[in-house]
Write an enzyme that holds these catalytic residues in place. Structure first.
Site, PDB file in Angstrom:
ATOM      1  N   ILE A   1      13.782   2.459  15.411  1.00  0.00           N
ATOM      2  CA  ILE A   1      13.124   3.672  14.980  1.00  0.00           C
ATOM      3  C   ILE A   1      13.646   4.098  13.609  1.00  0.00           C
ATOM      4  CG2 ILE A   1      12.667   4.547  17.306  1.00  0.00           C
ATOM      5  CD1 ILE A   1      15.121   6.363  17.049  1.00  0.00           C
TER       6      ILE A   1
ATOM      7  N   GLY B   1      22.118   0.288  10.234  1.00  0.00           N
ATOM      8  CA  GLY B   1      21.941   1.301   9.194  1.00  0.00           C
ATOM      9  C   GLY B   1      23.201   2.072   8.886  1.00  0.00           C
TER      10      GLY B   1
ATOM     11  N   VAL C   1      17.450  12.108   1.542  1.00  0.00           N
ATOM     12  CA  VAL C   1      17.471  11.468   0.222  1.00  0.00           C
ATOM     13  C   VAL C   1      16.078  11.542  -0.417  1.00  0.00           C
ATOM     14  CG1 VAL C   1      17.806   9.273  -1.006  1.00  0.00           C
ATOM     15  CG2 VAL C   1      19.426   9.979   0.771  1.00  0.00           C
TER      16      VAL C   1
ATOM     17  N   CYS D   1       9.110   7.945   6.967  1.00  0.00           N
ATOM     18  CA  CYS D   1      10.186   8.707   6.347  1.00  0.00           C
ATOM     19  C   CYS D   1       9.940  10.199   6.560  1.00  0.00           C
ATOM     20  CB  CYS D   1      10.280   8.410   4.851  1.00  0.00           C
ATOM     21  SG  CYS D   1      11.531   9.434   4.056  1.00  0.00           S
TER      22      CYS D   1
END
Lengths: 258, 304
Positions: B192, B266, B72, B131
């Site tokens: 993580i 998530g 993303v 990220c």
């Protein structure tokens, strides 16, 4: 518009041909209002290689019997698993999702579906017909087996067919169909769903004739509810989510389409 | 008597150890139709950067065995948009609101942290130095001890609420990074973030993501995440927030036993948008079944 997650019971699985099938799914609760062009995220169970939900356009709705039907093309392990479902099996769905089609500014509409892209057009044909529109449906496919249940549109629309190989209807692409050469026909809006090249060709044709065109995109999705931003499409106003701000877009919104 | 599910992460008083993971939960309202967000221990918002970011080009996602890759690329409209447009829509939530903060420069991290410091109902930030999908910043900060330490210190100096640092698994020794950020004032570490991976279309001989590589998440990464949480929890004194492939209450409990004080959910949110609440209820059931009075009794309780 409120979204729901419900378990549905399979009441019927119509195998149309080796590539296409229609699942009829009954909810134990009354169905919310479902608009043409909206979709459902279907949980696939029993397929080891299928982890994420699969988005499918809602094909038809029977509010009285609380049944939602979904037209599916078998393309991978997930859809093949769904094709094996039978009466009594359970399917979990998140629905109704996305922005629906909007009505034309006038009474004449052309609905074009390529292959499984015809899926959102039945609800749309019914809806526009009920509002007094003159509806034409053009079903396109590579070959005859891609022309799915053309008779279901007949109470609501005139039906036209084209196949790439000429095995059914006129030979050629949907944009080569004779309805586009008929000067009598003057649509107020064209709606298209199918492979991207087909939608782009339809949108170009519509644009050249100054006819608004709405397309239903089939971008890869993860969540379906606007949380992950995986399914974006580039528009003239920046990235938009296909799952919430789409899947229906006016083709003129989309960057690089015209 | 019901067991006590509450846990503390520095000044965050979580009513239970279950939080949503950044990037998988929007800002919260996306899930209002499916659950009472107020029942969560906390929510982690989508990443917030100093300026608008368009993110990466489509395709940004590919399904993989028991998981997915995403690229993303931190798409968001920037901190000012967050403050004026998003914050008013989420500040009513009766849960700890933690904003994930990312940027391509240390100055950018500082700017976002300073601005968020003024928001009453944002009770913490999660520094995203992990990220894998951005060219500058992101993981570059999180894969070297000096870089991780310097950005943590810089933000610590301007931010006085709970500072969580989100760690990358794409390192040789994640405990070293955890210690480095602890030493510079991090109140907690979360881990993580996604593992760097890729997928190829063999027929076309082309990558399946626009960025070629992306971040792997989902159940596929759970054993790695669990191992790293266990290693880090043994090494640091600050609370650890565990995540990586948590899909149900049993997964969450494993992370707590491994030493996590709280957990984040998530990718599982995409499969079941009410899964977080099911995990809260499942943890409670577990505690009752095992006759624990408090969830704190199982944190770090691994018997080796």
């Amino acid at each position: 518009m409120k979204k729901f997650m419900h378990d549905f019971k399979v009441v019927r699985n119509d195998i149309i041909n080796p590539d296409y099938f229609v699942l009829y799914l009954q909810c134990s609760e009354p169905l919310p209002s479902i608009e043409p062009g909206q979709f459902a995220e279907v949980l696939v169970t029993g397929s080891p290689s299928t982890y994420l939900r699969r988005p499918f356009s809602i094909y038809d709705v029977d509010y009285e019997n609380r049944v939602v039907s979904i037209l599916i093309k078998s393309v991978g392990d997930g859809t093949k698993t769904l094709s094996c479902l039978s009466e009594g099996d359970t399917v979990n769905m998140i629905y109704p999702l996305g922005r629906p089609f909007s009505d034309p500014e006038g009474s004449d509409a052309l609905l074009i579906g390529g292959g499984v892209g015809i899926a959102p057009m039945l609800l749309l044909a019914k809806s526009l017909h009920s509002k007094g529109c003159n509806v034409d449906v053009l079903i396109g496919g590579r070959t005859e087996k891609d022309i799915i249940e053309p008779w279901v549109y007949e109470p609501f629309a005139r039906v036209f067919i084209s196949t790439d190989d000429g095995s059914r209807g006129e030979k050629g692409l949907v944009t080569q169909h004779s309805i586009f050469h008929n000067k009598e026909l003057n649509y107020n809006k064209i709606y298209a769903c199918g492979p991207n090249p087909m939608m782009k060709a339809v949108a170009s044709l519509a644009y050249s004739r100054n006819v608004p065109c709405e397309v239903s995109l089939e971008n890869l999705m993860a969540c379906g509810i606007g949380a992950c931003l995986c399914c974006i499409v580039e528009t003239h106003e920046g990235n938009k989510t296909t799952c919430v701000e789409g899947p229906v877009f006016d083709s003129r919104e989309l960057a690089g389409w015209h | 008597m019901k067991p006590d599910l509450s846990v503390k992460i520095h000044s965050l008083q979580l009513k239970n150890p279950v939080m949503s993971a950044s990037g998988t939960f929007g800002y919260g309202p996306e899930f209002d139709d499916f659950m009472d967000v107020n029942r969560l221990g906390g929510i982690l918002t989508k990443a917030c950067t100093s300026k608008n970011r368009d993110g990466n080009k489509y395709p940004r996602m590919v399904e993989t065995p028991m998981g997915m890759l995403n690229s993303v690329g931190l798409q968001n409209k920037g901190v000012e948009y967050f403050i004026h447009q998003i914050y008013p829509r989420i500040s009513h939530y009766d849960t700890e609101i933690v904003v994930n903060v990312s940027d391509s420069t240390v100055e950018g991290y500082i700017e976002v942290a300073e601005k968020l410091n003024a928001l009453e109902h944002v009770t913490g930030i999660e520094l995203n130095i992990s990220c894998p999908n951005v060219k500058e910043g992101g993981m570059a900060f999180g894969t070297s001890c000096p870089m991780a330490a310097s950005v943590t210190r810089a933000v610590r100096d301007v931010y006085d609420k709970t500072l969580i640092v989100k760690l990358s698994p794409n390192v040789t020794n994640i405990a070293d990074i955890a210690l480095a950020v602890q030493d510079e004032g991090a109140d907690s570490v979360s881990l993580i973030n996604t593992l760097l991976g890729m997928a190829i279309d063999a027929e076309k001989r082309k990558p399946l993501l626009s960025t070629i590589t992306g971040g792997l998440s989902g159940p596929a990464i759970k054993p790695i995440a669990l191992r790293m949480v266990w290693q880090v929890a043994k090494a640091v004194k600050i609370p650890v927030i565990g995540m990586g492939g948590i899909s149900n209450a049993t997964d969450a409990i494993e992370f707590l036993i491994a030493g996590a004080t709280a957990i984040q959910v998530g990718t599982a949110n995409f499969i079941d948008p009410s899964v977080c609440i099911k995990i809260v209820d499942g943890i409670e059931d577990y505690l009752i079944r095992h006759k624990f009075n408090s969830v704190n009794e199982i944190i770090g309780s691994l018997e080796t």
